[in-house]
Design a protein around this motif. Structure first.
Motif, PDB file in Angstrom:
ATOM      1  N   GLY A  24       9.221  23.655  96.600  1.00  0.00           N
ATOM      2  CA  GLY A  24       9.721  24.884  97.197  1.00  0.00           C
ATOM      3  C   GLY A  24       8.790  25.343  98.301  1.00  0.00           C
ATOM      4  O   GLY A  24       9.204  25.981  99.261  1.00  0.00           O
ATOM      5  N   VAL A  25       7.508  25.010  98.152  1.00  0.00           N
ATOM      6  CA  VAL A  25       6.495  25.163  99.195  1.00  0.00           C
ATOM      7  C   VAL A  25       5.597  23.935  99.101  1.00  0.00           C
ATOM      8  O   VAL A  25       5.644  23.201  98.121  1.00  0.00           O
TER       9      VAL A  25
ATOM     10  N   TYR B   8       5.354  23.452 105.750  1.00  0.00           N
ATOM     11  CA  TYR B   8       4.098  23.511 106.482  1.00  0.00           C
ATOM     12  C   TYR B   8       3.020  24.096 105.574  1.00  0.00           C
ATOM     13  O   TYR B   8       3.273  25.018 104.803  1.00  0.00           O
ATOM     14  N   ALA B   9       1.844  23.533 105.628  1.00  0.00           N
ATOM     15  CA  ALA B   9       0.677  24.107 104.965  1.00  0.00           C
ATOM     16  C   ALA B   9      -0.447  24.202 105.990  1.00  0.00           C
ATOM     17  O   ALA B   9      -0.516  23.394 106.927  1.00  0.00           O
TER      18      ALA B   9
END
Length: 400
Positions: free
Chosen positions: A360-361, A115-116
């Motif tokens: 990873g993100v 999620y961002a």
């Protein structure tokens, strides 16, 4: 590892029930996954005794998906119950489950569903682009590899020589130095691409610039016993990298014209510090994805010495707050004589889609160097910024 699946209770309202719903719940239980149907995420997490990052969240719209994502869960929008013309629509920023059994697939891939904060802001009609459209590695064969030793430090580097490809050297060809981001040295020759340098060795880019040397210093990075990256660019490298660049110019060229230093992510911070320390030896600095601008007194020196700053930062960069880190510095940048500010509303890939990269993100909006490598031109030939109709290479040619 996903241990539980939490559902927004709206999905199980009578009018939204799908024939496969019971089968989906049974299959999740068979896999040993806890499930909870709720309207309160916090209570559900406590009752299931799981951490947010261990939980897949199946929601139906922006508020609940946003809340779940910000809590650290892996949010997925259930779209099987959405009615055409209804108030709820598929949200382009989120992963979708088009039928209940898709939840099983999402549970298996849960750790890769991120999620961002910008996901809810993607507008209807726009789309997500998961990968750059250029072919990585196509121009690696044009680069040489070398090593440079300085004061006990050995640095690997890559370089491209325009003279080998038909460009005449009159001692005024520019040199483009590219500094990579953290961990990029650990991927071998892929580092050439990750710096943003690869396509600047292509025939079309070189032709527009009239020929240019390319130099890529490589940090001595390694992964420690705890999995942390060490040896990334820091002030301890400033002297040795400066010495490498100066030695390369002296030993492998007949002299150069304008000296550019490009940096990606932590490499962007590094080239800013390199410019601070050795300003007389460089002409143009292009930090991409770093908010670590020097203080105003050093920016004043840019004007005094005729230096150029091309500041590039995604407005929704996942690692840097635009409002807190960038916006306060804009008035000063706008006052400078030779400062280009490139802050796109969305970082996009060559196909025009909003860039989404999982490292990873979520970091698609941080990876602005990918559009820079595309020369700020979409695959259909449309400039990403009307100020650069011929892209970055055209801008470089104009400076020369």
């Amino acid at each position: 590892m996903i241990k539980a699946v939490i559902f927004n209770e709206k999905i199980f309202q009578e009018e939204n029930i799908c024939p496969d719903t019971d089968s989906m719940l049974e299959a999740l239980n068979e896999k040993g996954l806890k499930t909870k149907i709720t309207s309160n995420i916090d209570i559900a997490l406590k009752e299931l005794d799981v951490l947010p990052e261990e939980c897949l969240y199946i929601g139906d719209g922006t508020p609940d998906l946003k809340n779940a994502g910000e809590a650290g869960m892996h949010p997925v929008q259930a779209t099987w119950h959405l009615k055409e013309g209804g108030s709820q629509e598929p949200l382009p920023g989120f992963r979708h489950a088009e039928n209940p059994m898709d939840v099983l697939v999402c549970a298996e891939e849960g750790d890769s569903i991120f999620y961002a904060s910008w996901y809810p802001e993607v507008e209807k009609g726009d789309f997500i682009s998961k990968n750059p459209t250029y072919e990585c590695g196509h121009y690696f064969h044009l680069f040489h590899e070398g090593k440079f030793e300085y004061d006990g430090v050995t640095l690997k580097y890559y370089w491209y020589d325009p003279r080998e490809h038909g460009f005449k050297d009159n001692g005024k060809l520019p040199i483009l130095n590219f500094l990579h981001g953290t961990s990029n040295s650990l991927v071998g020759d892929l580092c050439i691409n990750y710096t943003g340098a690869e396509f600047y060795a292509s025939e079309s880019y070189q032709k527009t610039m009239g020929g240019a040397y390319i130099l890529i210093p490589v940090a001595n990075e390694y992964e420690d016993e705890n999995g942390y990256i060490r040896g990334y660019w820091s002030k301890e490298y400033l002297e040795s990298v400066h010495a490498l660049i100066m030695n390369f110019i002296a030993e492998k060229t007949d002299g150069v014209g304008l000296r550019f230093i490009f940096g990606n992510s932590s490499g962007a911070t590094f080239v800013l510090r390199l410019m601070d320390t050795y300003m007389d030896d460089f002409d143009v600095v292009v930090p991409v994805g770093s908010a670590a601008l020097p203080d105003d007194s050093i920016l004043d020196q840019y004007d005094e010495k005729g230096k150029t700053l091309f500041f590039a930062m995604g407005r929704r960069d996942e690692f840097h707050s635009f409002d807190e880190e960038v916006k306060p510095r804009l008035p000063k940048l706008e006052q400078m004589k030779n400062c280009i500010i490139f802050i796109p509303e969305w970082v996009r890939n060559g196909d025009g889609g909003i860039a989404s990269i999982i490292g990873g993100v979520e970091m698609g909006q941080h990876c602005l160097m990918n559009p820079i490598q595309c020369n700020l031109i979409l695959d259909d030939g449309t400039p990403m910024d009307e100020r650069f109709p011929e892209g970055i290479t055209g801008w470089i040619a104009g400076l020369i």
